[in-house]
Motif scaffolding. Sequence first.
Motif, PDB file in Angstrom:
ATOM      1  N   LEU A   1      20.660  56.293 -19.211  1.00  0.00           N
ATOM      2  CA  LEU A   1      20.502  57.155 -18.007  1.00  0.00           C
ATOM      3  C   LEU A   1      21.542  58.358 -18.253  1.00  0.00           C
ATOM      4  CD1 LEU A   1      19.319  57.670 -15.522  1.00  0.00           C
ATOM      5  CD2 LEU A   1      21.061  56.267 -14.218  1.00  0.00           C
ATOM      6  N   ARG A   2      22.551  58.061 -18.671  1.00  0.00           N
ATOM      7  CA  ARG A   2      23.760  58.994 -18.886  1.00  0.00           C
ATOM      8  C   ARG A   2      23.287  60.077 -19.900  1.00  0.00           C
ATOM      9  NH1 ARG A   2      27.639  56.070 -18.376  1.00  0.00           N
ATOM     10  NH2 ARG A   2      27.693  55.088 -20.338  1.00  0.00           N
ATOM     11  N   GLU A   3      22.463  59.453 -20.925  1.00  0.00           N
ATOM     12  CA  GLU A   3      22.288  60.367 -22.116  1.00  0.00           C
ATOM     13  C   GLU A   3      21.168  61.324 -21.680  1.00  0.00           C
ATOM     14  OE1 GLU A   3      22.527  62.384 -25.441  1.00  0.00           O
ATOM     15  OE2 GLU A   3      23.819  60.840 -24.944  1.00  0.00           O
ATOM     16  N   ARG A   4      20.074  60.746 -20.689  1.00  0.00           N
ATOM     17  CA  ARG A   4      19.002  61.377 -20.231  1.00  0.00           C
ATOM     18  C   ARG A   4      19.661  62.632 -19.405  1.00  0.00           C
ATOM     19  NH1 ARG A   4      15.783  57.917 -17.391  1.00  0.00           N
ATOM     20  NH2 ARG A   4      15.144  59.603 -16.017  1.00  0.00           N
ATOM     21  N   LYS A   5      20.502  62.332 -18.556  1.00  0.00           N
ATOM     22  CA  LYS A   5      21.243  63.362 -17.564  1.00  0.00           C
ATOM     23  C   LYS A   5      21.784  64.522 -18.655  1.00  0.00           C
ATOM     24  CE  LYS A   5      24.111  63.834 -13.841  1.00  0.00           C
ATOM     25  NZ  LYS A   5      25.338  63.879 -13.037  1.00  0.00           N
ATOM     26  N   LYS A   6      22.496  64.235 -19.616  1.00  0.00           N
ATOM     27  CA  LYS A   6      23.264  65.080 -20.353  1.00  0.00           C
ATOM     28  C   LYS A   6      22.129  65.900 -21.112  1.00  0.00           C
ATOM     29  CE  LYS A   6      27.092  63.339 -22.740  1.00  0.00           C
ATOM     30  NZ  LYS A   6      27.476  62.516 -23.767  1.00  0.00           N
ATOM     31  N   GLN A   7      21.022  65.235 -21.586  1.00  0.00           N
ATOM     32  CA  GLN A   7      19.916  66.115 -22.156  1.00  0.00           C
ATOM     33  C   GLN A   7      19.310  67.178 -21.019  1.00  0.00           C
ATOM     34  OE1 GLN A   7      19.345  66.925 -25.174  1.00  0.00           O
ATOM     35  NE2 GLN A   7      20.126  65.159 -26.128  1.00  0.00           N
ATOM     36  N   LYS A   8      19.085  66.571 -19.843  1.00  0.00           N
ATOM     37  CA  LYS A   8      18.483  67.353 -18.876  1.00  0.00           C
ATOM     38  C   LYS A   8      19.627  68.655 -18.475  1.00  0.00           C
ATOM     39  CE  LYS A   8      16.887  67.124 -13.962  1.00  0.00           C
ATOM     40  NZ  LYS A   8      16.590  66.428 -12.962  1.00  0.00           N
ATOM     41  N   THR A   9      20.920  68.520 -18.601  1.00  0.00           N
ATOM     42  CA  THR A   9      21.765  69.508 -18.458  1.00  0.00           C
ATOM     43  C   THR A   9      22.042  70.310 -19.547  1.00  0.00           C
ATOM     44  OG1 THR A   9      23.269  68.126 -16.891  1.00  0.00           O
ATOM     45  CG2 THR A   9      24.353  69.902 -17.980  1.00  0.00           C
ATOM     46  N   ARG A  10      21.818  69.879 -20.613  1.00  0.00           N
ATOM     47  CA  ARG A  10      21.736  70.810 -21.885  1.00  0.00           C
ATOM     48  C   ARG A  10      20.345  71.494 -22.011  1.00  0.00           C
ATOM     49  NH1 ARG A  10      23.873  70.600 -27.047  1.00  0.00           N
ATOM     50  NH2 ARG A  10      22.548  71.134 -28.583  1.00  0.00           N
ATOM     51  N   TRP A  11      19.222  71.366 -21.355  1.00  0.00           N
ATOM     52  CA  TRP A  11      18.166  72.041 -21.674  1.00  0.00           C
ATOM     53  C   TRP A  11      18.183  73.140 -20.297  1.00  0.00           C
ATOM     54  CZ3 TRP A  11      17.994  71.949 -26.173  1.00  0.00           C
ATOM     55  CH2 TRP A  11      18.206  70.700 -27.083  1.00  0.00           C
ATOM     56  N   ALA A  12      18.719  72.520 -19.156  1.00  0.00           N
ATOM     57  CA  ALA A  12      18.834  73.456 -17.849  1.00  0.00           C
ATOM     58  C   ALA A  12      19.939  74.935 -18.424  1.00  0.00           C
ATOM     59  CB  ALA A  12      19.432  72.838 -16.848  1.00  0.00           C
ATOM     60  N   ILE A  13      21.014  74.282 -19.169  1.00  0.00           N
ATOM     61  CA  ILE A  13      21.826  75.685 -19.528  1.00  0.00           C
ATOM     62  C   ILE A  13      20.814  76.597 -20.798  1.00  0.00           C
ATOM     63  CG2 ILE A  13      23.787  76.018 -21.194  1.00  0.00           C
ATOM     64  CD1 ILE A  13      24.937  73.413 -20.091  1.00  0.00           C
ATOM     65  N   GLN A  14      20.269  75.945 -21.497  1.00  0.00           N
ATOM     66  CA  GLN A  14      19.434  76.629 -22.393  1.00  0.00           C
ATOM     67  C   GLN A  14      18.272  77.766 -21.611  1.00  0.00           C
ATOM     68  OE1 GLN A  14      16.291  75.073 -25.065  1.00  0.00           O
ATOM     69  NE2 GLN A  14      17.658  76.019 -26.790  1.00  0.00           N
ATOM     70  N   GLU A  15      17.706  77.103 -20.394  1.00  0.00           N
ATOM     71  CA  GLU A  15      16.842  77.551 -19.505  1.00  0.00           C
ATOM     72  C   GLU A  15      17.422  79.026 -19.185  1.00  0.00           C
ATOM     73  OE1 GLU A  15      13.469  77.341 -19.239  1.00  0.00           O
ATOM     74  OE2 GLU A  15      13.336  75.813 -20.595  1.00  0.00           O
TER      75      GLU A  15
END
Length: 195
Positions: free
Chosen positions: A6-20
């Motif tokens: 869950l933590r890894e999914r949240k990190k990836q979601k944050t990462r791609w939000a920053i990219q957006e």
Amino acid sequence: MSSSGLRERKKQKTRWAIQEHALRLFTEQGYDATTVEQIAAAAEISPSTFFRYFATKEDVVLDDEYDPMLGAAVAAAPADLGPIDALRHAVRTTMGNLPEADRDKLLFRSRLQNSVPALRARLLDGLLGNIKLIAAAVAPRIGRPEDDLEVQIMAGACLGAMLPAIFAWVDSNGTLDLAKVVDDSLAKVAKGFTP
């Protein structure tokens, strides 16, 4: 699901939000005129948090989820496929199923990589990593280690064929079918290699 998953999914979601947010700002202001501070502010994070997700401003354009997806798709390809056919299968299943919004984002990022000198230089630096990724994905299919010279040559040839295909797709403004043009280029390479 485990808490680490869950933590890894949240990190990836944050990462791609920053990219957006970064890509939106690059569209509005241009790449050079956009600062890390502006990206961080738009994503409602601190600049130091930005750097926890991306080492440099260039990385926010260059990093994506597609390379690991391609590697996983090669591993999941039918066992009877040879290395290049497994890579072709992976290209068709990953690139062929991209939603339109993801294709548009990939097209924009590819245009930036081709037009911004700092990104173009970093892209060239990353080619060695891409050769290693392809080699690691195809080596098990021919029973050789990924650092075997022939495996490295095959991976380099595949990458060498994929790049002009991707550039042609960018030059067509996305009107070419990305999966098809890359698959066709790999088919030409496959004719010259036998496992």
